[in-house]
Design an enzyme around this catalytic site. Structure first.
Site, PDB file in Angstrom:
ATOM      1  N   THR A  61      27.305  12.469  -6.283  1.00 57.85           N
ATOM      2  CA  THR A  61      27.059  11.924  -4.951  1.00 57.85           C
ATOM      3  C   THR A  61      25.558  11.763  -4.740  1.00 57.85           C
ATOM      4  O   THR A  61      24.766  11.875  -5.683  1.00 57.85           O
ATOM      5  CB  THR A  61      27.777  12.789  -3.879  1.00 57.85           C
ATOM      6  OG1 THR A  61      27.639  12.139  -2.616  1.00 57.85           O
ATOM      7  CG2 THR A  61      27.237  14.201  -3.802  1.00 57.85           C
ATOM      8  N   LYS A  65      23.804   8.545  -7.775  1.00 55.19           N
ATOM      9  CA  LYS A  65      24.801   7.618  -8.313  1.00 55.19           C
ATOM     10  C   LYS A  65      24.198   6.559  -9.251  1.00 55.19           C
ATOM     11  O   LYS A  65      24.838   6.143 -10.202  1.00 55.19           O
ATOM     12  CB  LYS A  65      25.557   6.934  -7.166  1.00 55.19           C
ATOM     13  CG  LYS A  65      26.485   7.899  -6.419  1.00 55.19           C
ATOM     14  CD  LYS A  65      27.292   7.193  -5.347  1.00 55.19           C
ATOM     15  CE  LYS A  65      28.118   8.188  -4.565  1.00 55.19           C
ATOM     16  NZ  LYS A  65      28.970   7.532  -3.567  1.00 55.19           N
ATOM     17  N   ASP A 102      34.453   4.482  -5.538  1.00 50.68           N
ATOM     18  CA  ASP A 102      34.262   4.343  -4.086  1.00 50.68           C
ATOM     19  C   ASP A 102      34.946   3.082  -3.545  1.00 50.68           C
ATOM     20  O   ASP A 102      35.578   3.109  -2.488  1.00 50.68           O
ATOM     21  CB  ASP A 102      32.768   4.284  -3.741  1.00 50.68           C
ATOM     22  CG  ASP A 102      32.101   5.636  -3.869  1.00 50.68           C
ATOM     23  OD1 ASP A 102      32.784   6.663  -3.671  1.00 50.68           O
ATOM     24  OD2 ASP A 102      30.889   5.674  -4.169  1.00 50.68           O
ATOM     25  N   GLY A 126      24.971  -2.969   6.751  1.00 48.29           N
ATOM     26  CA  GLY A 126      24.167  -2.134   5.867  1.00 48.29           C
ATOM     27  C   GLY A 126      24.018  -2.803   4.510  1.00 48.29           C
ATOM     28  O   GLY A 126      24.864  -3.622   4.114  1.00 48.29           O
ATOM     29  N   GLY A 128      22.554  -0.815   1.673  1.00 49.26           N
ATOM     30  CA  GLY A 128      22.100   0.252   0.780  1.00 49.26           C
ATOM     31  C   GLY A 128      23.125   0.501  -0.319  1.00 49.26           C
ATOM     32  O   GLY A 128      23.975  -0.348  -0.615  1.00 49.26           O
ATOM     33  N   GLY A 129      23.043   1.681  -0.897  1.00 45.45           N
ATOM     34  CA  GLY A 129      23.930   2.035  -2.002  1.00 45.45           C
ATOM     35  C   GLY A 129      25.397   2.012  -1.618  1.00 45.45           C
ATOM     36  O   GLY A 129      26.247   1.647  -2.434  1.00 45.45           O
ATOM     37  N   MET A 217      32.487   4.142   7.148  1.00 49.68           N
ATOM     38  CA  MET A 217      32.565   4.855   5.869  1.00 49.68           C
ATOM     39  C   MET A 217      32.183   6.323   6.018  1.00 49.68           C
ATOM     40  O   MET A 217      32.466   7.119   5.127  1.00 49.68           O
ATOM     41  CB  MET A 217      31.708   4.150   4.814  1.00 49.68           C
ATOM     42  CG  MET A 217      32.415   2.890   4.298  1.00 49.68           C
ATOM     43  SD  MET A 217      31.428   1.795   3.265  1.00 49.68           S
ATOM     44  CE  MET A 217      30.938   2.897   1.962  1.00 49.68           C
ATOM     45  N   GLY A 242      35.926   7.437   7.637  1.00 52.27           N
ATOM     46  CA  GLY A 242      35.974   7.312   6.181  1.00 52.27           C
ATOM     47  C   GLY A 242      36.596   8.482   5.441  1.00 52.27           C
ATOM     48  O   GLY A 242      36.446   8.572   4.216  1.00 52.27           O
TER      49      GLY A 242
HETATM   50  P1  ATR Z   1      23.236   4.613   1.268  1.00 53.47           P
HETATM   51  O1  ATR Z   1      23.132   4.870  -0.194  1.00 53.47           O
HETATM   52  O2  ATR Z   1      23.984   5.669   2.043  1.00 53.47           O
HETATM   53  O3  ATR Z   1      23.720   3.243   1.606  1.00 53.47           O
HETATM   54  P2  ATR Z   1      20.539   3.787   1.749  1.00 53.47           P
HETATM   55  O4  ATR Z   1      20.502   3.079   0.446  1.00 53.47           O
HETATM   56  O5  ATR Z   1      19.343   4.562   2.199  1.00 53.47           O
HETATM   57  O6  ATR Z   1      21.747   4.811   1.813  1.00 53.47           O
HETATM   58  O7  ATR Z   1      20.930   2.731   2.875  1.00 53.47           O
HETATM   59  C1  ATR Z   1      21.045   3.096   4.209  1.00 53.47           C
HETATM   60  C2  ATR Z   1      21.499   1.883   4.998  1.00 53.47           C
HETATM   61  O8  ATR Z   1      21.610   2.244   6.370  1.00 53.47           O
HETATM   62  C3  ATR Z   1      20.531   0.720   4.947  1.00 53.47           C
HETATM   63  O9  ATR Z   1      21.253  -0.487   5.033  1.00 53.47           O
HETATM   64  C4  ATR Z   1      19.700   0.948   6.200  1.00 53.47           C
HETATM   65  O10 ATR Z   1      19.054  -0.199   6.699  1.00 53.47           O
HETATM   66  P3  ATR Z   1      17.613  -0.648   6.061  1.00 53.47           P
HETATM   67  O11 ATR Z   1      17.927  -1.252   4.731  1.00 53.47           O
HETATM   68  O12 ATR Z   1      17.098  -1.651   7.015  1.00 53.47           O
HETATM   69  O13 ATR Z   1      16.806   0.592   5.981  1.00 53.47           O
HETATM   70  C5  ATR Z   1      20.770   1.394   7.150  1.00 53.47           C
HETATM   71  N1  ATR Z   1      20.285   2.144   8.308  1.00 53.47           N
HETATM   72  C6  ATR Z   1      19.885   3.431   8.345  1.00 53.47           C
HETATM   73  N2  ATR Z   1      19.549   3.794   9.595  1.00 53.47           N
HETATM   74  C7  ATR Z   1      19.759   2.708  10.379  1.00 53.47           C
HETATM   75  C8  ATR Z   1      19.610   2.436  11.776  1.00 53.47           C
HETATM   76  N3  ATR Z   1      19.186   3.370  12.630  1.00 53.47           N
HETATM   77  N4  ATR Z   1      19.919   1.200  12.231  1.00 53.47           N
HETATM   78  C9  ATR Z   1      20.365   0.237  11.372  1.00 53.47           C
HETATM   79  N5  ATR Z   1      20.522   0.437  10.041  1.00 53.47           N
HETATM   80  C10 ATR Z   1      20.233   1.644   9.553  1.00 53.47           C
END
Ligand code: ATR
Length: 276
Positions: A61, A65, A102, A126, A128-129, A217, A242
């Site tokens: 986790t 990953k 996942d 979102g 991110g990962g 999720m 999730g």
């Molecule tokens: P994960 O692996 O859990 O996806 P990550 O790669 O850090 O973690 O990605 C976090 C996601 O949450 C990203 O899409 C982030 O937006 P940014 O790419 O603009 O940073 C989003 N995110 C986190 N906090 C947020 C907030 N307060 N409002 C909107 N998006 C948020």
């Protein structure tokens, strides 16, 4: 007993040991499943030592990953390759193999809830990962249009471009910032970590008004999250946290490691009861 573990940092709150204990109980297997907090610099050695000592399988986790994926290359499944990350490792003939369960976990939990993915219009919030991990499975399930919206718009566009290069059924894949978000969506998935910081997402008022299904999720004990509240207040007809995704991704890891398919639904019911 066969030995398993989940590696992460932090790892204290992981439900995976309990989840796999329930699968083992159900299928009559003897297993030991521990949670291990790993320093990033030691991840690779930790994995190698685990398998050298006779370990059968690892769940991986945050934040490892991508490292897990790199470590198993080239012994990676199509699912791991498409996601660019791995949450499930095992060893065969002295080599470490990887899969990402996942995406199939999310899809199977949606199917359990009779959410139709085929020909659907899906909004993924979102980039991110978490988004990268599930995007291939949603496309594979036959979604017709996938839109990725993200605070940092460039990351959303980068993921959309990657999606176009994936094998399998072709869907329309688009991306935007929140300010340009429009249209109606059958399924709206929160894959951001925004709820963790208690922040609400800047979504248009009418987003959920067209009978949308909202899926977060993230999971909580009572199954409710700030995003799901926002969705219900906006008129969403069905909401889900999730926890089911967690259970179904675990069931798929269990199946890969043990060649036994557990019945995930009663395990989800049991885990939910234990949480509340
Ligand atoms: P994960 O692996 O859990 O996806 P990550 O790669 O850090 O973690 O990605 C976090 C996601 O949450 C990203 O899409 C982030 O937006 P940014 O790419 O603009 O940073 C989003 N995110 C986190 N906090 C947020 C907030 N307060 N409002 C909107 N998006 C948020």
């Amino acid at each position: 007993p066969r030995k398993f573990a989940v590696l992460g940092n932090p790892i204290k709150h992981s439900l995976s040991p309990r989840l796999h204990a329930l699968f083992a109980q159900q299928t009559g297997l003897q297993i030991e499943y521990s949670k291990q907090c790993v320093e990033p610099a030691h991840f690779r050695d930790h994995v190698k030592q685990f398998f050298a000592a006779g370990g059968c399988g690892l769940n991986i986790t945050l934040p490892f990953k991508e490292q897990a994926y790199a470590l198993a290359d080239p012994r990676i499944s199509d699912r791991a390759r498409a996601a660019g990350s791995a949450n499930t490792l095992w060893q065969e003939n002295g080599e470490i193999h990887a899969c990402n369960t996942d995406g199939v976990g999310l899809v199977n939990d949606m199917l359990r809830q009779h959410i139709t993915l085929h020909d659907s219009r899906i909004l993924l919030i979102g980039a991110g990962g978490a988004t990268r991990g599930v995007m291939p499975a949603l496309l594979q399930a036959g979604c017709a249009h996938l839109h990725i919206v993200n605070r940092s718009e460039d990351k959303a566009h980068a993921l959309a471009a990657q999606a176009a290069a994936l094998p399998g059924p072709q869907a329309q894949v688009t991306a935007s910032a929140f300010s340009a978000l429009q249209g109606t969506w059958d399924i709206i998935v929160n894959a951001t970590s925004s709820s963790l910081s208690g922040q609400t997402l800047p979504l248009p008022d009418n987003l959920f008004r067209t009978n949308s299904v909202a899926y977060d999720m993230l999971y909580t004990a009572d199954g409710d999250t700030p995003f799901l509240q926002q969705a219900r207040n906006g008129g969403a007809r069905q909401t889900s946290d999730g926890l089911g995704m967690l259970v179904y991704q675990g069931a798929e890891s269990f199946r890969i490691w043990n060649q036994i398919e557990p019945d995930a639904a009663p395990v989800l019911t049991a885990l939910r009861m234990e949480l509340t």
